[in-house]
Write a protein that holds these residues in place. Structure first.
Motif, mmCIF file in Angstrom:
data_model
loop_
_atom_site.group_PDB
_atom_site.id
_atom_site.type_symbol
_atom_site.label_atom_id
_atom_site.label_comp_id
_atom_site.label_asym_id
_atom_site.label_seq_id
_atom_site.Cartn_x
_atom_site.Cartn_y
_atom_site.Cartn_z
ATOM 1 N N GLY A 145 3.202 22.365 18.093
ATOM 2 C CA GLY A 145 3.801 21.227 18.787
ATOM 3 C C GLY A 145 2.822 20.339 19.516
ATOM 4 O O GLY A 145 3.235 19.479 20.277
ATOM 5 N N VAL A 146 1.496 20.523 19.308
ATOM 6 C CA VAL A 146 0.526 19.694 20.013
ATOM 7 C C VAL A 146 0.631 18.241 19.568
ATOM 8 O O VAL A 146 0.549 17.317 20.371
ATOM 9 N N THR A 147 0.825 18.015 18.275
ATOM 10 C CA THR A 147 0.932 16.640 17.779
ATOM 11 C C THR A 147 2.306 16.091 18.116
ATOM 12 O O THR A 147 3.303 16.471 17.530
ATOM 13 N N ARG A 148 2.340 15.171 19.084
ATOM 14 C CA ARG A 148 3.623 14.578 19.468
ATOM 15 C C ARG A 148 3.634 13.084 19.181
ATOM 16 O O ARG A 148 4.632 12.554 18.750
ATOM 17 N N ASP A 149 2.511 12.396 19.473
ATOM 18 C CA ASP A 149 2.423 10.979 19.131
ATOM 19 C C ASP A 149 2.061 10.867 17.667
ATOM 20 O O ASP A 149 0.970 11.249 17.258
ATOM 21 N N ARG A 150 2.985 10.361 16.872
ATOM 22 C CA ARG A 150 2.780 10.294 15.430
ATOM 23 C C ARG A 150 1.748 9.214 15.103
ATOM 24 O O ARG A 150 1.769 8.136 15.675
ATOM 25 N N ILE A 151 0.850 9.510 14.188
ATOM 26 C CA ILE A 151 -0.231 8.591 13.871
ATOM 27 C C ILE A 151 -0.338 8.397 12.366
ATOM 28 O O ILE A 151 0.192 9.187 11.590
ATOM 29 N N TYR A 152 -0.985 7.317 11.980
ATOM 30 C CA TYR A 152 -1.265 7.114 10.563
ATOM 31 C C TYR A 152 -2.614 6.429 10.411
ATOM 32 O O TYR A 152 -3.146 5.832 11.330
ATOM 33 N N ASP A 153 -3.167 6.563 9.223
ATOM 34 C CA ASP A 153 -4.469 5.977 8.933
ATOM 35 C C ASP A 153 -4.526 5.717 7.428
ATOM 36 O O ASP A 153 -3.498 5.824 6.746
ATOM 37 N N TYR A 154 -5.709 5.401 6.932
ATOM 38 C CA TYR A 154 -5.872 5.079 5.523
ATOM 39 C C TYR A 154 -6.872 6.025 4.884
ATOM 40 O O TYR A 154 -7.803 6.512 5.521
ATOM 41 N N VAL A 155 -6.665 6.271 3.604
ATOM 42 C CA VAL A 155 -7.562 7.120 2.822
ATOM 43 C C VAL A 155 -8.032 6.310 1.617
ATOM 44 O O VAL A 155 -7.228 5.619 0.982
ATOM 45 N N TRP A 161 -10.036 6.891 -2.011
ATOM 46 C CA TRP A 161 -10.536 7.917 -2.938
ATOM 47 C C TRP A 161 -10.606 7.326 -4.339
ATOM 48 O O TRP A 161 -9.621 6.813 -4.855
ATOM 49 N N ASN A 162 -11.784 7.357 -4.919
ATOM 50 C CA ASN A 162 -11.997 6.841 -6.278
ATOM 51 C C ASN A 162 -11.500 5.401 -6.435
ATOM 52 O O ASN A 162 -10.880 5.036 -7.439
ATOM 53 N N GLY A 163 -11.737 4.585 -5.401
ATOM 54 C CA GLY A 163 -11.358 3.179 -5.454
ATOM 55 C C GLY A 163 -9.907 2.893 -5.136
ATOM 56 O O GLY A 163 -9.488 1.733 -5.159
ATOM 57 N N VAL A 164 -9.115 3.924 -4.832
ATOM 58 C CA VAL A 164 -7.702 3.740 -4.489
ATOM 59 C C VAL A 164 -7.534 3.934 -2.985
ATOM 60 O O VAL A 164 -8.048 4.896 -2.412
ATOM 61 N N ILE A 165 -6.807 3.014 -2.341
ATOM 62 C CA ILE A 165 -6.553 3.108 -0.906
ATOM 63 C C ILE A 165 -5.059 3.349 -0.698
ATOM 64 O O ILE A 165 -4.221 2.685 -1.305
ATOM 65 N N PHE A 166 -4.721 4.309 0.168
ATOM 66 C CA PHE A 166 -3.315 4.535 0.499
ATOM 67 C C PHE A 166 -3.188 4.891 1.972
ATOM 68 O O PHE A 166 -4.150 5.340 2.612
ATOM 69 N N SER A 167 -2.001 4.651 2.540
ATOM 70 C CA SER A 167 -1.705 5.042 3.917
ATOM 71 C C SER A 167 -1.284 6.500 3.936
ATOM 72 O O SER A 167 -0.670 6.993 2.979
ATOM 73 N N ILE A 168 -1.591 7.166 5.035
ATOM 74 C CA ILE A 168 -1.167 8.552 5.185
ATOM 75 C C ILE A 168 -0.708 8.759 6.617
ATOM 76 O O ILE A 168 -1.283 8.188 7.547
ATOM 77 N N THR A 169 0.360 9.520 6.795
ATOM 78 C CA THR A 169 0.896 9.762 8.128
ATOM 79 C C THR A 169 1.024 11.246 8.405
ATOM 80 O O THR A 169 1.374 12.030 7.525
ATOM 81 N N MET A 212 0.840 -1.189 0.000
ATOM 82 C CA MET A 212 0.000 0.000 0.000
ATOM 83 C C MET A 212 0.878 1.243 0.000
ATOM 84 O O MET A 212 1.784 1.364 0.824
ATOM 85 N N PRO A 213 0.649 2.182 -0.913
ATOM 86 C CA PRO A 213 1.482 3.386 -0.962
ATOM 87 C C PRO A 213 1.338 4.207 0.316
ATOM 88 O O PRO A 213 0.301 4.189 0.965
ATOM 89 N N LEU A 214 2.405 4.937 0.647
ATOM 90 C CA LEU A 214 2.406 5.775 1.839
ATOM 91 C C LEU A 214 2.590 7.232 1.445
ATOM 92 O O LEU A 214 3.503 7.577 0.690
ATOM 93 N N VAL A 215 1.708 8.095 1.961
ATOM 94 C CA VAL A 215 1.792 9.540 1.762
ATOM 95 C C VAL A 215 2.137 10.176 3.098
ATOM 96 O O VAL A 215 1.490 9.888 4.115
ATOM 97 N N ALA A 216 3.170 11.017 3.126
ATOM 98 C CA ALA A 216 3.603 11.674 4.355
ATOM 99 C C ALA A 216 3.278 13.158 4.288
ATOM 100 O O ALA A 216 3.528 13.822 3.277
ATOM 101 N N ILE A 217 2.717 13.678 5.376
ATOM 102 C CA ILE A 217 2.434 15.108 5.494
ATOM 103 C C ILE A 217 3.571 15.744 6.286
ATOM 104 O O ILE A 217 3.826 15.349 7.427
ATOM 105 N N VAL A 218 4.279 16.708 5.681
ATOM 106 C CA VAL A 218 5.381 17.372 6.374
ATOM 107 C C VAL A 218 5.190 18.885 6.295
ATOM 108 O O VAL A 218 4.422 19.394 5.477
ATOM 109 N N GLY A 219 5.920 19.577 7.144
ATOM 110 C CA GLY A 219 5.848 21.030 7.171
ATOM 111 C C GLY A 219 6.169 21.549 8.555
ATOM 112 O O GLY A 219 6.256 20.784 9.513
ATOM 113 N N ARG A 220 6.337 22.864 8.663
ATOM 114 C CA ARG A 220 6.673 23.451 9.963
ATOM 115 C C ARG A 220 5.448 23.404 10.879
ATOM 116 O O ARG A 220 4.330 23.103 10.426
ATOM 117 N N PRO A 221 5.608 23.706 12.164
ATOM 118 C CA PRO A 221 4.476 23.629 13.095
ATOM 119 C C PRO A 221 3.369 24.625 12.763
ATOM 120 O O PRO A 221 3.604 25.700 12.210
#
Length: 434
Positions: A34-44, A46-54, A1-10
């Motif tokens: 800085g509220v988000t400290r415990d890193r989490i991931y889930d699934y999305v 869309w249009n029949g495609v499923i991917f992981s996102i963190t 399953m493909p993985l999409v990562a969300i990055v950026g400054r606080p």
């Protein structure tokens, strides 16, 4: 399953976007950086495609230097693990020095990066998003995580840029055995002992292995893919970005393996975290083996193995079909018995039982203990067949499928194991109208 990562400054809205795309509220959202400290991931989906996102969450710096190190660490790990990266910026504040630092690193990688201008809540802000072209990325996606505007177009673009799944003819039919478990239980030592080389770094420091390392070994003329994974631990204890991705990679390794060999430390015993991991692998229908490592460190008597096994099976309850092997990776004691057990489980996982044998054994068991009544009517099971292997699926044809409750399903599963073993193999039982 493909993985999409969300990055950026606080405080640019990474967690809000994560919650919007996953249609969940797993990430805590607050105006304080800085509220988000415990890193989490889930699934999305869309249009029949499923991917992981963190969601890689912001960081509260103790000093400017440490802040820069943390941002660089997050981006470095995300670019290593992810198939696609969402770089989030804030239209309200415009381009900052930290945005420029992150974009400079992202431009050097050979992976798709999508620049997402968040908080584009109105037409004026959408126009203002064009300023982010100065960061040197090809396209800017103006969105609002709060009201959802632009997120549909963003998801369309994500799905379009994700790697295509490999063709079916490229599937690897070699047994894939994943070594899983808590940190410092000896997974790397076992991997090295089996491979007869120092392929993985082994130290006494928990969490040394940060990557899953695939290695191919030949055993009795058969090729086996051995996966040495980073130690699993409770999410609340994951404090480093690196450990989050190690945890994520381990969970992905469980999904991609055929057999999951859970190692525990004989001096610590079976813990709740170990049971959770076994149940996770069971829910994915993987073959299961439990290895008790560091057996050489215990004081033993003639009943030690039996007593330890009884104690573990009492805690495993519905996982009592999992084979248990005591080993010492350090002394190479019974490590090949563990491997033989894993291969035996793999063979049983791909076993197909003939319909005649299934009916002969199961209809006798059903005759001895019939199903309970359903709405004052008898439940009659007339026919049994195996409809799939790897993993095995057994279908029972009856007059009232909804009348077969969990307790009786458990009875049928026990009778299947009594007749055909299926040691270490999760079974799926389905019930259909006759």
């Amino acid at each position: 399953m493909p993985l999409v990562a969300i990055v950026g400054r606080p405080n640019v809205g990474k967690s809000t976007l994560f919650n919007r795309l996953t249609e969940a509220k797993l990430a805590i959202v607050h105006d304080e950086p800085g509220v988000t400290r415990d890193r989490i991931y889930d699934y999305v989906e869309w249009n029949g495609v499923i991917f992981s996102i963190t969601d890689t969450g912001g960081y509260v710096p103790d000093s400017e230097d440490r802040f820069e190190v943390a941002i660089r660490e997050q981006v470095d790990i995300a670019t290593e693990e992810a198939d696609l990266i969402l770089f989030i910026v804030d239209v309200e504040t415009g381009i900052t020095d930290l945005d420029q630092a992150v974009s400079h690193m992202l431009r050097k990688i050979d992976k798709p990066v999508m620049l997402v201008a968040n908080k584009s809540d109105n037409q004026e802000r959408r126009w203002n998003a064009n300023v982010f072209f100065q960061l040197g990325l090809d396209e800017v996606f103006p969105i609002s995580s709060i009201n959802g505007s632009g997120t549909g177009e963003l998801l369309d673009a994500i799905v379009e840029r994700l790697p295509s799944p490999p063709p079916e003819d490229e599937e690897d039919d070699r047994p894939h055995i994943a070594l899983i478990g808590r940190p410092n239980v000896g997974k790397s030592s076992l991997s090295n002992a089996l491979l007869q080389e120092d392929r993985s770094i082994v130290t006494e420091i928990s969490g040394t292995t940060r990557d899953s390392i695939n290695a191919v070994m030949k055993y009795h003329g058969e090729e086996i893919v051995l996966v040495d994974t980073a130690g699993l631990r409770k999410r609340a204890r994951i404090t480093e970005n690196v450990e989050f991705y190690a945890n994520l990679r381990t969970e992905r390794a469980i999904k991609n393996c055929d057999i999951a060999v859970l190692l525990i430390d004989a001096t610590q015993g079976l813990e709740a975290q170990d049971i959770r991991v076994l149940k996770q692998a069971e829910s994915l229908n993987k073959g299961l083996v439990l290895g008790i490592n560091k057996w050489d460190l215990l004081e033993k008597n003639s009943n030690s193995v039996r007593d330890e096994e009884l104690k573990i099976r009492e805690r495993l309850k519905t996982l009592d079909y999992v084979p248990i092997v005591t080993i010492s990776a350090l002394n190479k004691q019974r490590i090949y018995k563990l491997l033989d057990t894993a291969l035996s489980v793999h063979k049983m996982r791909s076993m197909r039982v003939s319909t005649s044998k299934l009916n002969e054994a199961m209809l006798q068991a059903i005759g001895r203990t019939p199903p309970p009544m359903y709405r004052n009517r008898p439940v009659k099971i007339n026919y049994v067949t195996q409809v799939r292997e790897e993993p095995p699926v057994i279908t029972f044809f009856c007059n009232h499928p909804q009348g077969v409750k969990e307790n009786y399903k458990r009875y049928l599963e026990n009778q299947l194991r009594k007749a055909f073993s299926f040691e270490g193999v999760p079974l799926t039982l389905t019930f259909k109208n006759k």
